[in-house]
Write a protein that holds these residues in place. Structure first.
Motif, PDB file in Angstrom:
ATOM      1  N   MET A  40     -12.087   0.068  14.650  1.00 28.26           N
ATOM      2  CA  MET A  40     -11.012  -0.650  13.973  1.00 28.26           C
ATOM      3  C   MET A  40     -11.343  -0.908  12.502  1.00 28.26           C
ATOM      4  SD  MET A  40     -10.088  -3.454  16.942  1.00 28.26           S
ATOM      5  CE  MET A  40      -8.883  -4.302  15.905  1.00 28.26           C
ATOM      6  N   GLY A  41     -12.629  -1.090  12.199  1.00 28.48           N
ATOM      7  CA  GLY A  41     -13.034  -1.423  10.837  1.00 28.48           C
ATOM      8  C   GLY A  41     -12.803  -0.307   9.848  1.00 28.48           C
ATOM      9  N   TYR A  42     -13.011   0.934  10.264  1.00 29.24           N
ATOM     10  CA  TYR A  42     -12.814   2.067   9.355  1.00 29.24           C
ATOM     11  C   TYR A  42     -11.367   2.156   8.869  1.00 29.24           C
ATOM     12  CZ  TYR A  42     -17.462   4.158   9.843  1.00 29.24           C
ATOM     13  OH  TYR A  42     -18.814   4.402   9.771  1.00 29.24           O
ATOM     14  N   PRO A  43     -10.385   2.219   9.776  1.00 29.82           N
ATOM     15  CA  PRO A  43      -8.996   2.240   9.281  1.00 29.82           C
ATOM     16  C   PRO A  43      -8.585   0.922   8.621  1.00 29.82           C
ATOM     17  CG  PRO A  43      -9.024   2.107  11.687  1.00 29.82           C
ATOM     18  CD  PRO A  43     -10.427   2.373  11.246  1.00 29.82           C
ATOM     19  N   TRP A  44      -9.153  -0.197   9.048  1.00 30.80           N
ATOM     20  CA  TRP A  44      -8.878  -1.492   8.415  1.00 30.80           C
ATOM     21  C   TRP A  44      -9.213  -1.414   6.932  1.00 30.80           C
ATOM     22  CZ3 TRP A  44      -7.670  -6.518  10.598  1.00 30.80           C
ATOM     23  CH2 TRP A  44      -7.878  -7.598   9.747  1.00 30.80           C
ATOM     24  N   GLY A  45     -10.417  -0.957   6.624  1.00 33.39           N
ATOM     25  CA  GLY A  45     -10.820  -0.828   5.226  1.00 33.39           C
ATOM     26  C   GLY A  45     -10.002   0.191   4.470  1.00 33.39           C
ATOM     27  N   ALA A  46      -9.726   1.342   5.114  1.00 36.56           N
ATOM     28  CA  ALA A  46      -8.986   2.413   4.447  1.00 36.56           C
ATOM     29  C   ALA A  46      -7.549   1.995   4.142  1.00 36.56           C
ATOM     30  CB  ALA A  46      -8.999   3.660   5.326  1.00 36.56           C
ATOM     31  N   LEU A  47      -6.887   1.323   5.085  1.00 39.73           N
ATOM     32  CA  LEU A  47      -5.495   0.925   4.887  1.00 39.73           C
ATOM     33  C   LEU A  47      -5.368  -0.120   3.776  1.00 39.73           C
ATOM     34  CD1 LEU A  47      -4.269   0.724   8.603  1.00 39.73           C
ATOM     35  CD2 LEU A  47      -3.586   2.404   6.876  1.00 39.73           C
ATOM     36  N   PHE A  48      -6.226  -1.093   3.766  1.00 32.66           N
ATOM     37  CA  PHE A  48      -6.175  -2.109   2.714  1.00 32.66           C
ATOM     38  C   PHE A  48      -6.515  -1.507   1.354  1.00 32.66           C
ATOM     39  CE2 PHE A  48      -6.078  -5.347   6.010  1.00 32.66           C
ATOM     40  CZ  PHE A  48      -5.329  -6.351   5.409  1.00 32.66           C
ATOM     41  N   ALA A  49      -7.507  -0.599   1.334  1.00 32.94           N
ATOM     42  CA  ALA A  49      -7.907   0.009   0.066  1.00 32.94           C
ATOM     43  C   ALA A  49      -6.772   0.818  -0.546  1.00 32.94           C
ATOM     44  CB  ALA A  49      -9.135   0.891   0.268  1.00 32.94           C
ATOM     45  N   ALA A  50      -5.928   1.417   0.301  1.00 35.33           N
ATOM     46  CA  ALA A  50      -4.820   2.230  -0.187  1.00 35.33           C
ATOM     47  C   ALA A  50      -3.578   1.408  -0.496  1.00 35.33           C
ATOM     48  CB  ALA A  50      -4.475   3.304   0.854  1.00 35.33           C
ATOM     49  N   SER A  51      -3.612   0.102  -0.193  1.00 38.92           N
ATOM     50  CA  SER A  51      -2.446  -0.748  -0.425  1.00 38.92           C
ATOM     51  C   SER A  51      -2.613  -1.531  -1.728  1.00 38.92           C
ATOM     52  CB  SER A  51      -2.272  -1.722   0.744  1.00 38.92           C
ATOM     53  OG  SER A  51      -3.302  -2.696   0.740  1.00 38.92           O
ATOM     54  N   SER A  52      -1.595  -2.313  -2.037  1.00 43.04           N
ATOM     55  CA  SER A  52      -1.661  -3.126  -3.248  1.00 43.04           C
ATOM     56  C   SER A  52      -2.659  -4.276  -3.114  1.00 43.04           C
ATOM     57  CB  SER A  52      -0.272  -3.690  -3.567  1.00 43.04           C
ATOM     58  OG  SER A  52       0.211  -4.470  -2.478  1.00 43.04           O
ATOM     59  N   TRP A  53      -3.040  -4.604  -1.875  1.00 35.40           N
ATOM     60  CA  TRP A  53      -4.013  -5.666  -1.649  1.00 35.40           C
ATOM     61  C   TRP A  53      -5.426  -5.220  -2.023  1.00 35.40           C
ATOM     62  CZ3 TRP A  53      -3.096 -10.677   0.190  1.00 35.40           C
ATOM     63  CH2 TRP A  53      -1.783 -10.932   0.571  1.00 35.40           C
ATOM     64  N   THR A  54      -5.676  -3.920  -2.018  1.00 37.43           N
ATOM     65  CA  THR A  54      -6.995  -3.303  -2.228  1.00 37.43           C
ATOM     66  C   THR A  54      -7.976  -3.784  -1.152  1.00 37.43           C
ATOM     67  OG1 THR A  54      -7.952  -4.988  -3.713  1.00 37.43           O
ATOM     68  CG2 THR A  54      -6.552  -3.281  -4.712  1.00 37.43           C
ATOM     69  N   TRP A  55      -9.223  -3.344  -1.256  1.00 41.55           N
ATOM     70  CA  TRP A  55     -10.181  -3.730  -0.216  1.00 41.55           C
ATOM     71  C   TRP A  55     -10.525  -5.217  -0.270  1.00 41.55           C
ATOM     72  CZ3 TRP A  55     -14.441  -5.507  -2.748  1.00 41.55           C
ATOM     73  CH2 TRP A  55     -14.819  -4.917  -3.959  1.00 41.55           C
ATOM     74  N   SER A  56     -10.181  -5.887  -1.342  1.00 40.51           N
ATOM     75  CA  SER A  56     -10.370  -7.344  -1.378  1.00 40.51           C
ATOM     76  C   SER A  56      -9.551  -8.028  -0.285  1.00 40.51           C
ATOM     77  CB  SER A  56      -9.954  -7.891  -2.741  1.00 40.51           C
ATOM     78  OG  SER A  56     -10.798  -7.425  -3.765  1.00 40.51           O
ATOM     79  N   GLY A  57      -8.344  -7.533  -0.049  1.00 39.55           N
ATOM     80  CA  GLY A  57      -7.489  -8.118   0.978  1.00 39.55           C
ATOM     81  C   GLY A  57      -8.081  -7.987   2.364  1.00 39.55           C
ATOM     82  N   ALA A  58      -8.825  -6.896   2.618  1.00 34.43           N
ATOM     83  CA  ALA A  58      -9.462  -6.712   3.924  1.00 34.43           C
ATOM     84  C   ALA A  58     -10.473  -7.822   4.186  1.00 34.43           C
ATOM     85  CB  ALA A  58     -10.144  -5.350   3.985  1.00 34.43           C
ATOM     86  N   PHE A  59     -11.262  -8.163   3.182  1.00 37.70           N
ATOM     87  CA  PHE A  59     -12.247  -9.243   3.334  1.00 37.70           C
ATOM     88  C   PHE A  59     -11.565 -10.608   3.436  1.00 37.70           C
ATOM     89  CE2 PHE A  59     -15.101  -6.078   1.195  1.00 37.70           C
ATOM     90  CZ  PHE A  59     -16.036  -5.991   2.210  1.00 37.70           C
ATOM     91  N   TRP A  60     -10.538 -10.835   2.627  1.00 38.79           N
ATOM     92  CA  TRP A  60      -9.867 -12.139   2.649  1.00 38.79           C
ATOM     93  C   TRP A  60      -9.174 -12.404   3.976  1.00 38.79           C
ATOM     94  CZ3 TRP A  60      -7.476 -11.228  -2.865  1.00 38.79           C
ATOM     95  CH2 TRP A  60      -8.460 -11.480  -3.820  1.00 38.79           C
ATOM     96  N   LEU A  61      -8.513 -11.388   4.510  1.00 33.14           N
ATOM     97  CA  LEU A  61      -7.805 -11.586   5.775  1.00 33.14           C
ATOM     98  C   LEU A  61      -8.779 -11.854   6.914  1.00 33.14           C
ATOM     99  CD1 LEU A  61      -5.223 -11.672   7.392  1.00 33.14           C
ATOM    100  CD2 LEU A  61      -5.318  -9.175   7.612  1.00 33.14           C
ATOM    101  N   GLU A  62      -9.888 -11.139   6.952  1.00 31.74           N
ATOM    102  CA  GLU A  62     -10.836 -11.376   8.041  1.00 31.74           C
ATOM    103  C   GLU A  62     -11.477 -12.763   7.926  1.00 31.74           C
ATOM    104  OE1 GLU A  62     -13.863  -8.432   7.900  1.00 31.74           O
ATOM    105  OE2 GLU A  62     -14.989  -9.408   6.293  1.00 31.74           O
TER     106      GLU A  62
END
Length: 568
Positions: free
Chosen positions: A172-194
């Protein structure tokens, strides 16, 4: 064979003070904690290109991959060193409050990881990743011993369930990081949401209604069999022992004098046990970290199991690091992304099937002591590691993609079957008071001898045996004719890496023999088989084989000429 359901320990010294907060809920709670931890670990690998670009901009370097790798190393260093501290500090503080403090640190670390992008600071990101490892360490030292103590006859399944979060969370973590990185949230959003998702779990840890402490006496014989096991044992006697056994149980239960005498003996035993456990707690709280390390490291079975675990992990990480490169060199795929995706899915599938299967196999048997269970766990690890080594090694010489993937996945699945038995053996090989510290020390050994050096060693072997293929690393999946000519050497490199598992097989095999020797030495006069409830045709199978003693030692003859029995 008797199939046992999910039976929990009912020991009031260990369980919940609230009836609504059952062990099943607690174990599920710990599973989701572990799942979030491994989703966090997968964010950086899942968005490696974006992190490489961030490192290039932040440090103005042409070698960003080196610094991205250092982020993972920083996490491992923080986790390993903090685990040793948490594994010892657990003697002085409430275990779950310690977990709660660790998770608060983890939440702050995740938030700082997200802010590092806004600040454009690689140093902040590196420090945050190390802090994240520190926060996770307390949780990983508490959860496995807690599940082992309260899991009862289903401890194997629940520990396997807990560790299934590793392949599932990584997947789950691999697509989690990839999807956020490709969005306007960037990978920062992946860390903030978790960090937001982890917050209620961290808060709940401060209020968990458990009296569990790691300092206690080992559970032996009938005490090791929970309430459900004893009831099941009586049912087995009724089914197999005939009318005489049923009559004996009825007579015992209807005899008030025997009941009164038994209650008095039980009260005396409880008082004595309480006094002994108070001494164990007092001794643990005056134990230095050096002394605790000596207690654990003097256990040969612990060391053998840890060295085998390191070899197993080293093989898996070594292959995973170069999997997409090897698949491309074999000509199985035409792009690095497709090779990496297929390998990730295959490995996740193997983990999600193999890990719970290992726990189920452990729980199919009952044991008359923790020593007997330890011997069985090491035997299971030895057998499945040997089978996994054979299948993985065989795949190295298969030239058809489907056949290669089939045998490689089967080999990985067999290795994942060992997960529950390895971790349970780590804990059962030391006294109960030292099990959290044993988990921490085993983690340090795994990293020091397994997943940290293995990619370096495998990479060096690959460079030495197939130097033309090393040059292809910068060509985005394009395999040169020179590398194609050296593909046999690439296969040999993979084969050598798979043979690394032989170290695990040898270590666990020697540990199995030593555990069996210790069990027989300590129980020489009791004439108990290793397995109380077998279900398998092995050395310790009982009446079903026609040559061994009964599997369930619930009855014994009172007289050689009498056909009646009495319960033990």
């Amino acid at each position: 064979m008797v199939w046992k359901g999910f039976r929990m320990s009912r020991d009031p010294r260990l369980g919940s003070t609230q009836t609504w907060w059952t062990n099943e809920i607690a174990f599920t709670f710990l599973f989701f904690l572990n799942l979030l931890n491994y989703i966090d670990r997968g964010i950086i690998p899942g968005a490696s290109e974006e992190f490489s670009a961030f490192v290039s901009d932040s440090l103005d370097t042409n070698t960003p991959d080196l610094y991205v790798g250092l982020l993972q190393s920083a996490f491992i260093v923080g986790f390993s060193l903090a685990a040793i501290c948490f594994g010892h500090v657990i003697h002085f503080v409430s275990p779950f409050k310690m977990v709660g403090v660790g998770l608060v640190v983890w939440i702050l670390a995740a938030a700082l990881s997200g802010f590092a992008r806004q600040a454009g600071s690689y140093q902040l990101l590196c420090a945050a990743r190390m802090l994240s490892g520190v926060g996770e360490a307390g949780f990983q030292c508490v959860a496995p011993p807690f599940i082992l103590d309260l899991g009862g006859g289903s401890a194997g399944r629940w520990i396997a369930f807990f560790y299934t979060a590793i392949p599932l969370g990584t997947a789950m973590g691999y697509p989690w990081g990839a999807l956020f990185a490709a969005s306007s949230w960037t990978w920062s959003g992946a860390f903030w949401l978790e960090s937001l998702l982890m917050s209620p779990f961290a808060l709940a840890c401060f209020f968990l209604p458990f009296t569990w402490r790691p300092e206690r006496l080992p559970i032996e014989k009938e005490e090791y069999l929970g309430v459900g096991e004893v009831e099941e044992g009586e049912q087995s006697v009724r089914e197999k022992g005939g009318a005489a056994a049923v009559l004996a149980i009825s007579v015992d239960r209807n005899s008030s004098s025997i009941l009164v005498e038994g209650q008095q003996q039980q009260q005396q035993q409880q008082q004595q046990q309480q006094h002994e456990e108070e001494e164990v707690v007092e001794e643990a709280r005056h134990m230095t970290i050096f002394r605790e390390a000596c207690i654990v490291l003097r256990r040969p079975i612990f060391l053998l199991n840890a060295f085998g675990y390191a070899a197993n992990t080293g093989m898996m990480i070594g292959v995973s690091t170069f999997s997409s490169k090897i698949f491309l060199d074999f000509g199985f795929f035409t792009s690095e992304s497709s090779a990496s995706s297929v390998f990730g899915v295959a490995l996740s599938f193997a983990g999600m099937v193999g890990t719970p299967l290992g726990g189920i196999l452990v729980d199919r048997r009952l044991f008359n002591s923790e020593e007997a269970k330890l011997a069985f766990l090491l035997r299971q690890s030895t057998i499945f590691a040997a089978l996994g080594c054979f299948c993985s090694s065989l795949s190295c010489f298969l030239y058809q993609r489907e056949l290669f993937l089939f045998f490689f996945v089967i080999g990985a699945l067999l290795l994942f079957v060992c997960t529950a038995s390895i971790n349970m053996a780590t804990m059962l090989s030391v006294p109960p008071a030292n099990r959290s510290f044993a988990i921490a020390l085993c983690t340090l050994i795994i990293h020091a001898l397994g997943d940290v050096p293995s990619p370096i060693i495998v990479g060096a072997i690959l460079d030495a045996m197939a130097p033309a293929c090393a040059a292809d690393l910068e060509k985005d999946g394009v395999v040169s004719p020179e590398c194609t000519a050296q593909v046999q050497q690439v296969r040999q490199t993979l084969f050598i890496t798979c043979l690394w598992l032989l170290v695990a097989v040898i270590c666990w095999g020697v540990g199995w023999m030593e555990a069996t020797r210790q069990y027989r030495m300590h129980h020489a006069g009791h004439h108990h088989p290793l397995e109380v409830d077998g279900g398998g045709s092995d050395e310790y199978a009982g009446e079903e084989m026609g040559t061994k003693q009964p599997l369930l030692p619930l009855t014994k003859k009172t007289d050689s000429s009498s056909s009646s029995s009495q319960t033990i």
